[in-house]
Design a protein around this motif. Structure first.
Motif, PDB file in Angstrom:
ATOM      1  N   PHE A  92       3.022  -4.052 -11.014  1.00  0.00           N
ATOM      2  CA  PHE A  92       1.628  -3.118 -11.437  1.00  0.00           C
ATOM      3  C   PHE A  92       0.786  -2.609 -10.763  1.00  0.00           C
ATOM      4  O   PHE A  92       0.977  -2.585  -9.487  1.00  0.00           O
ATOM      5  N   LEU A  93       0.304  -1.261 -11.318  1.00  0.00           N
ATOM      6  CA  LEU A  93      -0.165  -0.315 -10.409  1.00  0.00           C
ATOM      7  C   LEU A  93      -1.756  -0.179 -10.963  1.00  0.00           C
ATOM      8  O   LEU A  93      -2.004  -0.588 -12.249  1.00  0.00           O
ATOM      9  N   PHE A  94      -2.932  -0.566  -9.488  1.00  0.00           N
ATOM     10  CA  PHE A  94      -3.956  -0.410 -10.080  1.00  0.00           C
ATOM     11  C   PHE A  94      -4.797   0.599  -9.379  1.00  0.00           C
ATOM     12  O   PHE A  94      -4.189   0.687  -8.033  1.00  0.00           O
TER      13      PHE A  94
ATOM     14  N   PRO B  88      -1.682  -0.161  -4.938  1.00  0.00           N
ATOM     15  CA  PRO B  88      -2.909   0.827  -4.699  1.00  0.00           C
ATOM     16  C   PRO B  88      -2.762   1.751  -5.390  1.00  0.00           C
ATOM     17  O   PRO B  88      -2.308   2.052  -4.285  1.00  0.00           O
ATOM     18  N   LEU B  89      -3.181   2.382  -6.317  1.00  0.00           N
ATOM     19  CA  LEU B  89      -2.523   3.625  -6.068  1.00  0.00           C
ATOM     20  C   LEU B  89      -3.867   4.883  -5.841  1.00  0.00           C
ATOM     21  O   LEU B  89      -5.028   4.396  -6.020  1.00  0.00           O
TER      22      LEU B  89
ATOM     23  N   TYR C 184       0.969  -1.336   0.178  1.00  0.00           N
ATOM     24  CA  TYR C 184      -0.111   0.075   0.199  1.00  0.00           C
ATOM     25  C   TYR C 184       1.014   1.224  -0.064  1.00  0.00           C
ATOM     26  O   TYR C 184      -0.356   2.070  -0.415  1.00  0.00           O
ATOM     27  N   GLY C 185       2.261   1.206   0.489  1.00  0.00           N
ATOM     28  CA  GLY C 185       3.129   2.813   0.355  1.00  0.00           C
ATOM     29  C   GLY C 185       4.405   2.164   1.063  1.00  0.00           C
ATOM     30  O   GLY C 185       4.796   1.187   1.153  1.00  0.00           O
ATOM     31  N   LEU C 186       5.454   3.165   1.122  1.00  0.00           N
ATOM     32  CA  LEU C 186       6.562   2.534   2.386  1.00  0.00           C
ATOM     33  C   LEU C 186       5.977   2.112   3.191  1.00  0.00           C
ATOM     34  O   LEU C 186       4.512   1.768   4.196  1.00  0.00           O
ATOM     35  N   PRO C 187       6.984   1.332   4.113  1.00  0.00           N
ATOM     36  CA  PRO C 187       6.740   0.428   5.106  1.00  0.00           C
ATOM     37  C   PRO C 187       6.207   0.972   5.984  1.00  0.00           C
ATOM     38  O   PRO C 187       4.669   0.275   7.110  1.00  0.00           O
TER      39      PRO C 187
ATOM     40  N   ALA D  12       5.503   5.733  -4.868  1.00  0.00           N
ATOM     41  CA  ALA D  12       5.303   5.045  -5.542  1.00  0.00           C
ATOM     42  C   ALA D  12       6.777   4.703  -5.905  1.00  0.00           C
ATOM     43  O   ALA D  12       7.294   4.280  -5.982  1.00  0.00           O
ATOM     44  N   ASP D  13       7.285   5.804  -6.943  1.00  0.00           N
ATOM     45  CA  ASP D  13       8.557   5.687  -6.951  1.00  0.00           C
ATOM     46  C   ASP D  13       9.542   4.410  -5.819  1.00  0.00           C
ATOM     47  O   ASP D  13      10.277   4.211  -6.118  1.00  0.00           O
TER      48      ASP D  13
END
Ligand code: SF4
Length: 334
Positions: free
Chosen positions: A186-188, A160-161, A122-125, A169-170
């Motif tokens: 992949f992104l969704f 998930p974006l 879902y993102g960084l830790p 994300a990067d």
């Protein structure tokens, strides 16, 4: 509307997370029946389907988390049922394991013919752990990814974006590639079903997309995920002509289902699906009434249709059995 497949589901295995957007609205209480009862029902349904409706695609799946009572016995059952879970497992919400236990599990899965493990980040830790509702979840999934790659399994990771996760994300992709170089990433855009409705205020938008690096933006399937104005101006909707029926095994229905011919149950769920969609206008009609021609938030078609139906239901006080609530039997059109 053509019924093409039937998915029997038993949500009997607790999940260790509590994600903010859970499609299955996991709240700490499994809605399924015992493992054995679900297996027995699915095997009987499968035998009937082979004999009477061989043209239907049959699938069986268990959830919430991939933690069956005994992995080897579970995979043997899943093979007897031709379940996609014999090859592909979504490994979110599993119990905490150290590196040795991750290695032991992934080696066992590889030796049993499993091919690919999927993880959702879902993102960084720190952000991920908060979103998933469990401290240490990010680190666990990274350990599992590394162990899976070492055991020769393919690994995929979905991100998930949202307006909150996009700026991460990067850096997140850098971490994932560092852990499993060949991972398919992949992104969704997460849908608004189940607890996903809570994410509407932070739904991914064109502004968020513009802030992604070009390499990262390429990982989002732009055919599937489009801003609302694009769906409307390009009249890009595809008519849904087929459906999957979902048979969700629960303590409140298993006795009745077991006493029915599977053909009767199929007809019953088809009728629920027909009734549900008859309660709403078509997608193009809803788009005319509720569509925002300047809308910059991203949806996939099914998600936008669901969003408009919710607005229509609120305006017209529609009250109908919800076939899209995946905790109970229902359907998925496509
Ligand atoms: S891991 Fe899956 S089932 Fe568990 S809470 Fe998160 S989204 Fe729901």
């Amino acid at each position: 509307m053509e019924t093409r497949s039937v998915l029997i589901q038993n949500l009997c295995v607790p999940c260790a997370c509590r994600c903010r957007y859970c499609l299955l609205s996991w709240d700490g209480r499994p809605v399924g029946v015992s493992w054995e009862r679900g297996a027995e029902y699915a095997l009987r349904f499968r035998a009937w389907q082979r004999a009477h409706r061989p043209e239907l695609r049959f699938r069986y799946a268990f959830g919430y988390a991939m933690e069956p009572p005994d992995w080897r016995a579970a995979l043997s059952l899943l093979r007897a049922l031709d379940s996609p879970q014999t090859e592909y497992l979504q490994c979110d919400g599993m119990r905490m394991r150290d590196a040795a236990a991750c290695a032991a599990l992934t080696e066992l899965l590889a030796s049993e013919g499993v091919k690919r493990l999927n993880f959702t980040f879902y993102g960084l830790p720190e952000y991920h752990d908060r979103f998933a509702g469990r401290s240490g979840d990010f680190a666990l999934m990274l350990r599992m990814m590394g162990a899976a790659a070492a055991a020769g399994l393919s690994v995929s990771a979905g991100i998930p974006l949202t307006a909150e996760s996009a700026p991460q994300a990067d850096a997140l992709i850098g971490i994932l590639r560092g852990q499993a170089a060949g991972a398919h990433i992949f992104l969704f855009v997460p849908h608004g079903e189940g607890r996903g409705a809570r994410l509407q205020p932070i739904r991914f938008s064109e502004d968020d997309l513009a802030a992604l690096s070009a390499d990262t933006a390429r990982l989002l399937n732009r055919e599937l995920f489009r801003p609302e104005h694009e769906w409307l101006s390009e009249d890009a909707f595809t008519e849904e002509t087929a459906r999957t029926l979902l048979v969700s095994l629960r303590p409140d229905n298993i006795g009745r289902y077991a006493a029915m011919e599977p053909g009767e149950l199929i007809a019953e769920i088809e009728a629920l699906d027909d009734r549900y969609y008859a309660a709403f206008p078509t997608l193009p009609a809803l788009a005319q009434r509720y569509g925002d021609p300047a809308g910059t938030r991203f949806y996939r078609q099914r998600d936008l249709f669901h969003h408009y139906r919710r607005l229509y239901a609120a305006e017209h006080g529609v009250s109908v059995y919800d076939v899209t609530d995946e905790r109970q039997s229902g359907s998925r059109r496509y």
